[in-house]
Write an enzyme that holds these catalytic residues in place. Structure first.
Site, PDB file in Angstrom:
ATOM      1  N   ASP A  79       0.815  -1.229   0.000  1.00  0.00           N
ATOM      2  CA  ASP A  79       0.000   0.000   0.000  1.00  0.00           C
ATOM      3  C   ASP A  79       0.845   1.273   0.000  1.00  0.00           C
ATOM      4  O   ASP A  79       0.311   2.374   0.060  1.00  0.00           O
ATOM      5  CB  ASP A  79      -0.931   0.019   1.221  1.00  0.00           C
ATOM      6  CG  ASP A  79      -2.227  -0.750   0.984  1.00  0.00           C
ATOM      7  OD1 ASP A  79      -2.573  -0.988  -0.192  1.00  0.00           O
ATOM      8  OD2 ASP A  79      -2.890  -1.112   1.976  1.00  0.00           O
ATOM      9  N   ARG A 104       0.039  -1.642   7.705  1.00  0.00           N
ATOM     10  CA  ARG A 104       0.642  -0.421   7.148  1.00  0.00           C
ATOM     11  C   ARG A 104       1.515   0.332   8.151  1.00  0.00           C
ATOM     12  O   ARG A 104       2.163   1.327   7.761  1.00  0.00           O
ATOM     13  CB  ARG A 104      -0.451   0.518   6.596  1.00  0.00           C
ATOM     14  CG  ARG A 104      -1.230  -0.070   5.416  1.00  0.00           C
ATOM     15  CD  ARG A 104      -2.011   1.005   4.662  1.00  0.00           C
ATOM     16  NE  ARG A 104      -1.145   1.938   3.932  1.00  0.00           N
ATOM     17  CZ  ARG A 104      -1.577   2.997   3.257  1.00  0.00           C
ATOM     18  NH1 ARG A 104      -2.867   3.279   3.218  1.00  0.00           N
ATOM     19  NH2 ARG A 104      -0.732   3.798   2.618  1.00  0.00           N
ATOM     20  N   ARG A 149     -10.397   5.903  10.108  1.00  0.00           N
ATOM     21  CA  ARG A 149      -8.942   5.783  10.228  1.00  0.00           C
ATOM     22  C   ARG A 149      -8.362   6.773  11.252  1.00  0.00           C
ATOM     23  O   ARG A 149      -7.985   6.371  12.337  1.00  0.00           O
ATOM     24  CB  ARG A 149      -8.289   5.970   8.853  1.00  0.00           C
ATOM     25  CG  ARG A 149      -8.736   4.925   7.803  1.00  0.00           C
ATOM     26  CD  ARG A 149      -8.231   3.545   8.135  1.00  0.00           C
ATOM     27  NE  ARG A 149      -8.611   2.556   7.161  1.00  0.00           N
ATOM     28  CZ  ARG A 149      -7.882   2.209   6.104  1.00  0.00           C
ATOM     29  NH1 ARG A 149      -6.733   2.796   5.873  1.00  0.00           N
ATOM     30  NH2 ARG A 149      -8.305   1.278   5.273  1.00  0.00           N
ATOM     31  N   HIS A 178     -11.521   7.334   3.902  1.00  0.00           N
ATOM     32  CA  HIS A 178     -10.580   8.455   4.065  1.00  0.00           C
ATOM     33  C   HIS A 178     -11.268   9.707   3.534  1.00  0.00           C
ATOM     34  O   HIS A 178     -12.024   9.640   2.553  1.00  0.00           O
ATOM     35  CB  HIS A 178      -9.316   8.237   3.218  1.00  0.00           C
ATOM     36  CG  HIS A 178      -8.258   7.395   3.849  1.00  0.00           C
ATOM     37  ND1 HIS A 178      -7.501   6.500   3.116  1.00  0.00           N
ATOM     38  CD2 HIS A 178      -7.797   7.326   5.119  1.00  0.00           C
ATOM     39  CE1 HIS A 178      -6.625   5.914   3.929  1.00  0.00           C
ATOM     40  NE2 HIS A 178      -6.787   6.387   5.148  1.00  0.00           N
ATOM     41  N   CYS A 281      -4.915   9.469  -3.638  1.00  0.00           N
ATOM     42  CA  CYS A 281      -4.228   8.566  -2.711  1.00  0.00           C
ATOM     43  C   CYS A 281      -2.768   8.384  -3.103  1.00  0.00           C
ATOM     44  O   CYS A 281      -1.923   8.152  -2.242  1.00  0.00           O
ATOM     45  CB  CYS A 281      -4.886   7.193  -2.699  1.00  0.00           C
ATOM     46  SG  CYS A 281      -6.615   7.195  -2.237  1.00  0.00           S
TER      47      CYS A 281
HETATM   48  N1  ARG Z   1      -5.305   0.045   0.767  1.00  0.00           N
HETATM   49  C1  ARG Z   1      -5.085   1.341   1.308  1.00  0.00           C
HETATM   50  C2  ARG Z   1      -5.731   1.445   2.687  1.00  0.00           C
HETATM   51  O1  ARG Z   1      -6.802   0.929   2.848  1.00  0.00           O
HETATM   52  C3  ARG Z   1      -5.631   2.408   0.391  1.00  0.00           C
HETATM   53  C4  ARG Z   1      -5.301   3.801   0.852  1.00  0.00           C
HETATM   54  C5  ARG Z   1      -5.941   4.875  -0.002  1.00  0.00           C
HETATM   55  N2  ARG Z   1      -5.423   6.129   0.307  1.00  0.00           N
HETATM   56  C6  ARG Z   1      -6.132   7.265   0.433  1.00  0.00           C
HETATM   57  N3  ARG Z   1      -5.494   8.374   0.609  1.00  0.00           N
HETATM   58  N4  ARG Z   1      -7.441   7.264   0.394  1.00  0.00           N
HETATM   59  O2  ARG Z   1      -5.186   2.017   3.613  1.00  0.00           O
END
Ligand code: ARG
Length: 288
Positions: A79, A104, A149, A178, A281
């Protein structure tokens, strides 16, 4: 393939401003875990296609005259291509990310190391936050997302770090986890004489009622994007104030942008959408 419009700004009155971005080539991209509803580890991914699509975004920024810095991809961190999550940078200060999910977490220090080596003053975060994925600078304010998040406590930390007004917004639809999947910043800067001409586009249904009321109040001229365009990550876009890089699938949003005098530039990142990410992203703004 993107066709950037580099004709003089006078035609539309919209002015393109120079941008500096951080990107990460998706050499190790795949979907091996599931931390958002878009990710389906059982489905195959095509890393070479992801790299080609990513390259077209990179080439588009360069053709528009922007600067793009690169951070080396790290094996086992698929990612990392989504650099927007790597931190939040204003005036040479990089507030680091502290990721919500274990998968992550190692990206946080990797990005902070890059910031430090590249002349940014690094602020090590205490609170869980996913950088520019959830924090968007709009004029003098920072819009800050929570719900999936970044935590509400990170909004306070953000205010302490940058001394800016932080507006907390709550996301309610797990597909738009996000803030940068539900809001596009179209004019990030203030107009001459301090006049706030910053504007945004957003997906109303991604927010709770209180947050919708805040957005209506702050941005009466915002572009309201349809659910159909939101669902193809239309809002996950990058703007320089004139050129707005968007998904070719966001047809309605494309028309809305044209009506307002912006120049949509279409870049397809379908393969990166398998990881739940799009144009924004893959783009972290570096503000010196
Ligand atoms: N797979 C990543 C996650 O779920 C995707 C992140 C996408 N990034 C963003 N800025 N929306 O964390």
């Amino acid at each position: 393939m993107a066709t950037p419009n580099t004709a003089p700004a006078i035609e539309t009155g919209r002015i393109a401003q120079h941008r500096t971005y951080l990107m990460c080539r998706p050499e190790h991209f795949t979907v091996s875990y599931r931390i958002n509803p878009w990710m389906e580890p059982a489905n195959p991914t095509d890393t070479a296609l992801a790299v080609r699509q990513w390259q077209s975004l990179y080439d588009t920024y360069i053709a528009l005259g922007h600067d793009v810095h690169l951070i080396d991809p790290i094996e086992g961190l698929p990612d990392m291509v989504y650099t927007a999550n790597g931190g939040f940078v204003i005036d040479g200060v990089a507030y680091g990310a502290k990721f919500r999910f274990q998968e992550r977490v190692p990206e946080g220090p990797a990005f902070m190391e890059w910031f430090g080596e590249n002349g940014f003053q690094v602020v090590d975060p205490v609170e869980v936050n996913e950088g520019e994925g959830d924090f968007l600078l709009v004029g003098s304010k920072v819009l800050a997302g929570t719900g999936f998040r970044s935590t509400g406590d990170s909004h306070r930390e953000l205010r302490d770090v940058f001394g800016k007004e932080v507006v907390s917004l709550t996301l309610v639809d797990p597909r738009f986890y996000h803030l940068d999947t539900a809001i596009a910043v179209l004019d990030p800067v203030e107009g001459p004489g301090g006049v706030e001409r910053a504007n945004i586009a957003y997906l109303p249904h991604a927010f709770d009622e209180a947050s919708r009321a805040v957005l209506e109040d702050l941005y009466p001229d915002a572009i309201l994007v349809s659910d159909a365009d939101g669902a193809v990550f239309g809002l996950n876009s990058a703007s320089d104030g004139r050129n707005v890089i968007i998904s070719p699938r966001a047809k309605g949003f494309e028309a809305q942008l044209r009506e307002r005098g912006y120049t949509p530039v279409l870049v397809d990142l379908s393969e990166l959408l398998l990881g739940g990410g799009g144009i924004k992203c893959c783009t972290l703004e570096l503000r010196r």
